[in-house]
Scaffold this motif. Structure first.
Motif, PDB file in Angstrom:
ATOM      1  N   VAL A 134       0.644  -1.172   0.073  1.00  0.00           N
ATOM      2  CA  VAL A 134       0.118   0.146  -0.035  1.00  0.00           C
ATOM      3  C   VAL A 134       0.890   1.149   0.014  1.00  0.00           C
ATOM      4  N   ASP A 135       0.555   2.336  -0.929  1.00  0.00           N
ATOM      5  CA  ASP A 135       1.365   3.317  -1.129  1.00  0.00           C
ATOM      6  C   ASP A 135       1.297   4.190   0.242  1.00  0.00           C
TER       7      ASP A 135
ATOM      8  N   LYS B 204      -0.786   7.182   5.333  1.00  0.00           N
ATOM      9  CA  LYS B 204      -0.958   8.560   6.415  1.00  0.00           C
ATOM     10  C   LYS B 204      -2.158   8.979   6.125  1.00  0.00           C
ATOM     11  N   LEU B 205      -2.978   8.754   5.199  1.00  0.00           N
ATOM     12  CA  LEU B 205      -4.320   9.423   4.973  1.00  0.00           C
ATOM     13  C   LEU B 205      -5.161   8.454   6.019  1.00  0.00           C
ATOM     14  N   TRP B 206      -4.798   7.274   6.048  1.00  0.00           N
ATOM     15  CA  TRP B 206      -5.924   6.246   6.748  1.00  0.00           C
ATOM     16  C   TRP B 206      -5.539   6.470   8.388  1.00  0.00           C
ATOM     17  N   ARG B 207      -4.194   6.734   8.805  1.00  0.00           N
ATOM     18  CA  ARG B 207      -3.894   6.646  10.139  1.00  0.00           C
ATOM     19  C   ARG B 207      -4.191   8.193  10.793  1.00  0.00           C
ATOM     20  N   SER B 208      -4.424   9.264   9.637  1.00  0.00           N
ATOM     21  CA  SER B 208      -4.617  10.595  10.137  1.00  0.00           C
ATOM     22  C   SER B 208      -6.179  10.633  10.655  1.00  0.00           C
TER      23      SER B 208
END
Length: 286
Positions: A206-207, A212-216
């Motif tokens: 996964v890119d 980062k977007l998922w964890r933000s």
């Protein structure tokens, strides 16, 4: 003898007789005063002592209500142990009692084991009057275990408890070790381990930007309603709204009391002045 001494002697006797005497008893010894208190058995009210190897002292249970259940527990544990070491064939009750060294039980206990205890036990399989252990999953080898995990993964059933696998697979640890990275271990909060099939076809990178977007976006402290409100504010509809909407039946209106009273149409209104009322008898002629 001197008369003065005689008088003093008589007075001493009188005083001695008038004074009450208290007998002083000997102090009891330390050994006799301390009564030995009976030690409570650690096995409880039934006196069941558990040994270090997990077995029970059934002799201490003799004559109590827990005796027969102690016998049953020992038999089930033994049948599980022999199944795990590969002895999956059925045994008769006499053979079980011989191998578990329970030859001193009475006829009533034997009858109870055959008719009720072993026959209705979910962990015991009965076949032609003989008994064997009944695990949740019947697994012969590591290939059977891998097929079972793969099937659970394809059906979306998740993993399987390690306890259930060890219960039904002879030499389970050896088989699990031989499978290697084809299975994955996950520990639950209660420290029980669950086995999953490691499908390598689903492994992809996964890119980092998407990670980062998922964890933000933190959702740990949010319930489902707050998450749904957040999605609506972002212009995203939830999966629940895509399904068919259920029609809510309209409640039936109650008829008012005034509608219940029906008005009937009167007839012969044009003869109102001609007709006479005979309800009180025949009217007299004027």
């Amino acid at each position: 003898m001197d008369p003065a001494l005689l008088r003093e002697r008589e007075l001493f006797k009188k005083r001695a007789l008038s004074t009450p005497a208290v007998e002083k008893r000997a102090a009891p010894s330390e050994s006799s005063s301390k009564k030995k208190k009976p030690k409570l058995d650690q096995g409880g009210s039934t006196g069941c002592k558990q040994a270090s190897d997990g077995s029970f002292n059934l002799k201490a249970l003799s004559g109590s209500s827990g005796y027969r259940f102690g016998v049953l527990a020992k038999i089930v544990n033994y049948m599980k142990t022999r199944h795990q070491r590969g002895d999956t064939y059925h045994l008769s009750l006499d053979e079980i009692l011989d191998e578990t060294k329970l030859l001193d039980i009475g006829l009533k206990q034997k009858q109870w084991l055959m008719s009720e205890a072993l026959a209705s036990n979910p962990k015991i399989e009965v076949k032609e009057g003989k008994y064997a252990f009944k695990p949740r999953y019947h697994l012969k080898d590591k290939k059977a275990l891998l097929r079972l995990l793969d099937k659970h993964d394809q059906l979306g059933l998740g993993g399987i408890l390690l306890d259930d696998i060890e219960e039904g697979l002879p030499n389970a640890q050896k088989a699990i070790k031989a499978l290697g990275d084809q299975i994955i271990f996950i520990s639950r909060p209660d420290k029980k381990k669950i086995l999953f099939y490691n499908d390598k076809h689903c492994q992809f990178v996964v890119d980092e930007e998407f990670q980062k977007l998922w964890r933000s976006i933190p959702v740990d402290s949010m319930d489902e309603e707050k998450i749904e409100d957040y999605l609506k504010r972002q212009g995203i509809s939830s999966m629940q709204e895509t399904g068919p909407k259920k029609m809510i039946p309209m409640p039936k209106r109650k008829k008012s009391a005034s509608l219940k009273k029906r008005r009937f149409k009167t007839h012969n209104d044009h003869l109102a002045g001609v007709l006479e009322d005979y309800s009180e008898g025949v009217p007299t002629k004027k």
